[in-house]
Scaffold this motif. Structure first.
Motif, mmCIF file in Angstrom:
data_model
loop_
_atom_site.group_PDB
_atom_site.id
_atom_site.type_symbol
_atom_site.label_atom_id
_atom_site.label_comp_id
_atom_site.label_asym_id
_atom_site.label_seq_id
_atom_site.Cartn_x
_atom_site.Cartn_y
_atom_site.Cartn_z
ATOM 1 N N UNK A 20 0.906 -1.012 -0.108
ATOM 2 C CA UNK A 20 0.120 -0.048 -0.096
ATOM 3 C C UNK A 20 0.987 1.281 0.188
ATOM 4 N N UNK A 21 0.629 2.194 -0.809
ATOM 5 C CA UNK A 21 1.208 3.550 -1.017
ATOM 6 C C UNK A 21 0.465 4.489 -0.895
ATOM 7 N N UNK A 22 0.757 5.664 -0.636
ATOM 8 C CA UNK A 22 -0.153 6.922 -0.615
ATOM 9 C C UNK A 22 -1.045 7.133 -1.907
ATOM 10 N N UNK A 23 -0.317 6.657 -2.945
ATOM 11 C CA UNK A 23 -1.158 6.787 -4.411
ATOM 12 C C UNK A 23 -2.345 6.032 -4.422
ATOM 13 N N UNK A 24 -2.410 5.043 -3.401
ATOM 14 C CA UNK A 24 -3.554 4.168 -3.611
ATOM 15 C C UNK A 24 -4.749 4.812 -2.874
ATOM 16 N N UNK A 25 -4.587 5.735 -1.723
ATOM 17 C CA UNK A 25 -5.525 6.146 -0.938
ATOM 18 C C UNK A 25 -6.073 7.597 -1.673
ATOM 19 N N UNK A 26 -7.581 7.317 -1.731
ATOM 20 C CA UNK A 26 -8.493 8.170 -2.438
ATOM 21 C C UNK A 26 -8.226 9.622 -2.052
ATOM 22 N N UNK A 47 -8.644 12.662 4.010
ATOM 23 C CA UNK A 47 -7.448 13.540 4.428
ATOM 24 C C UNK A 47 -6.395 12.702 5.245
ATOM 25 N N UNK A 48 -6.196 11.538 5.261
ATOM 26 C CA UNK A 48 -5.288 10.798 5.581
ATOM 27 C C UNK A 48 -4.099 10.419 4.501
ATOM 28 N N UNK A 49 -2.802 10.662 4.733
ATOM 29 C CA UNK A 49 -2.065 10.243 3.798
ATOM 30 C C UNK A 49 -0.729 9.550 4.494
ATOM 31 N N UNK A 50 -0.291 8.769 3.550
ATOM 32 C CA UNK A 50 0.588 7.516 4.098
ATOM 33 C C UNK A 50 2.233 8.374 3.966
ATOM 34 N N UNK A 51 2.346 9.002 4.977
ATOM 35 C CA UNK A 51 3.693 9.803 4.997
ATOM 36 C C UNK A 51 4.202 9.729 6.482
ATOM 37 N N UNK A 52 5.414 9.931 6.621
ATOM 38 C CA UNK A 52 6.094 10.001 7.872
ATOM 39 C C UNK A 52 5.531 11.212 8.933
ATOM 40 N N UNK A 53 4.969 12.084 8.396
ATOM 41 C CA UNK A 53 4.700 13.332 9.059
ATOM 42 C C UNK A 53 3.210 12.526 9.820
ATOM 43 N N UNK A 54 2.462 12.062 8.998
ATOM 44 C CA UNK A 54 1.175 11.536 9.618
ATOM 45 C C UNK A 54 1.436 10.575 10.793
#
Length: 359
Positions: free
Chosen positions: A278-284, A288-295
Motif C-alpha cells: 500500500x502506497x499513498x497513491x492508492x489512498x483516495x 485526509x489521511x496520507x501515508x507519510x512519515x508526518x502522519x
C-alpha cells in the motif's frame, strides 16, 4: 472422503435442464435404420399372402412430452409419452397369380419410452452414466398403401403391423442405449476435474462419491480443493462432514465448507500471493489521511526527525495461511498479518521503519 463443495439439483432444476438431452435423443432416433420386412400371412378361405416391405425410411421422430425424474439410489429416469414417428417405403405382395407393388406411408403414434440412467464415478473422479431397464410400447400404427388392389393390402396389414411394432420397439431401446454409450459416456470422459483459477492456483472439483439420488434431489459431492499450480502439496487438514439443509424449493443449491475456503488460503499462501503493498497513491484523494512519515509521527515522534515528511509504503504479508471456521454462530476468521512499514527515500530506496504483527 468428505466433500469441500456440494451441488444439489432438485426436480425443478432437472425440468429446466432436460430439454437439451431430449433434443439429442430425438436427432438420434431420426437416424434409426429399419430392416426390410418380409413374410407370409395365411388368410382363411383365401390362402397364403407373401409380402415384402423394403427401403424403410424413418424420416421423422418427435418427442413432444418428456420428463426426467429422480430414482432413489439409482440416478435418473427418462420417460417419454405420446411420441410419434413417420415411415415410408416400398411394398410388394403376391397371392397366387396376383402380384402388386407400390409405396406406403406409415404413422406410428402413442409411443411410450422409459429408461433408467444409473450415475456413478470412475477412479479419477469423473461422473459415469449407464442406461438400464429400457422399455418401449407402441399402441397405434396407421398405414396407407398405394396400389391397384385395395382389398389385397388388408389381407396382410395386421401381420405387418404387428411385426413392424415389435421391430420398432426393440430398435428404440437400442438407440437409447447407443446414445448413452456414444454421446453421454464419451462426453463425460472428456470432462475435466480441475480448472485453472489464475496464473498461480487451480481448483480440484472431482467427485468424491457417486451422485446420490433421492426422491427430491440429486446431490453431487465434489472435492472442492484449491492447489498451487507450481507445486501441489498435501493439504495439512481434512474436510469436515458437510450436509445441505433439507430444502428443495429452488432449482439448484450450493454448499461450501471451511475446507473449500481454507485450501484457497493455503494455496495462495504457498504461492506467495498473500502479500500486498500500500502506497499513498492508492489512498483516495478525498481522504485526509496520507501515508507519510508526518502522519505517523503523531504515534512515533522519531519518524519526523529521521525521515522528515517522506512518503511511506506498507507491505502486508501473512506468515501463515488464514484459517476460517464455520459454525452455527457464524464465521470465525483468524488471520495473522505482518505489516512492515518503509520510508521511501529520495533515491527510491526503502528504509525500514517498524514492523507490526497482527493477530
Amino acid at each position: 472422503t468428505d466433500p469441500g463443495f456440494v451441488v444439489r439439483i432438485t426436480q425443478a432444476g432437472l425440468d429446466y435442464a432436460h430439454q437439451q438431452g431430449i433434443t439429442i435423443l430425438e436427432k438420434e432416433l431420426t437416424q434409426l435404420r429399419l430392416p426390410d420386412i418380409s413374410g407370409d400371412s395365411r388368410i382363411r378361405h383365401v390362402g397364403k399372402v407373401n409380402y415384402d416391405l423394403s427401403r424403410l425410411d424413418l424420416h421423422s421422430f418427435h418427442l413432444p412430452y418428456s420428463r426426467i425424474s429422480l430414482v432413489p439410489n439409482v440416478g435418473l429416469q427418462v420417460s417419454i409419452s405420446n411420441a410419434f414417428a413417420s415411415v415410408n417405403g416400398n411394398w410388394r405382395v403376391k397371392l397366387y397369380f396376383i402380384r402388386d407393388h407400390g409405396s406406403f406411408d406409415l404413422r406410428v403414434e402413442n409411443i411410450y419410452i422409459k429408461t433408467n440412467l444409473k450415475l456413478g464415478r470412475d477412479a479419477s473422479g469423473k461422473p459415469t452414466i449407464d442406461a438400464s431397464d429400457c422399455s418401449t410400447r407402441i399402441s397405434k400404427v396407421w398405414a396407407h398403401f398405394s396400389g391397384k388392389f385395395g382389398w389385397l393390402y388388408n389381407l396382410f396389414y395386421n401381420a405387418v403391423e404387428f411385426r413392424f411394432r415389435k421391430i420398432l420397439e426393440g430398435k428404440v431401446c437400442d438407440v437409447v442405449d447407443s446414445s448413452v454409450r456414444r454421446e453421454l459416456q464419451p462426453y463425460l470422459r472428456t470432462l475435466p476435474v480441475t480448472a485453472r483459477i489464475d496464473a498461480k492456483a487451480g481448483i480440484d472439483y472431482a467427485l468424491v462419491a457417486p451422485p446420490a439420488a433421492t426422491a427430491q434431489s440429486l446431490d453431487v459431492d465434489l472435492k472442492g480443493e484449491f492447489f498451487s499450480l507450481a507445486h501441489r502439496s498435501a493439504v495439512p487438514f481434512s474436510p469436515l462432514p458437510l450436509a445441505l439443509p433439507p430444502d428443495h424449493d429452488h432449482m439448484v443449491y450450493f454448499g461450501a465448507s471451511s475446507y473449500f475456503f481454507n485450501t484457497a488460503g493455503f494455496a495462495y499462501h504457498a504461492a506467495g500471493l498473500l502479500v500486498f503493498e500500500i502506497t499513498d497513491s492508492m489512498i483516495p484523494k478525498d481522504v485526509e489521511f496520507h501515508l507519510t512519515t508526518s502522519t505517523f509521527s503523531a504515534f512515533i515522534p522519531q519518524l519526523e526527525k529521521m525521515y522528515p515528511n517522506m512518503p511511506m509504503k506498507l507491505r502486508l504479508s501473512a506468515p501463515s495461511a488464514p484459517f476460517l471456521s464455520i459454525g452455527p454462530g457464524g464465521l470465525l476468521l483468524t488471520p495473522v498479518v505482518d505489516v512492515q512499514a518503509y520510508a521511501i527515500l529520495p533515491d527510491a530506496r526503502l528504509a525500514p521503519l517498524f514492523l507490526l504483527s497482527l493477530v
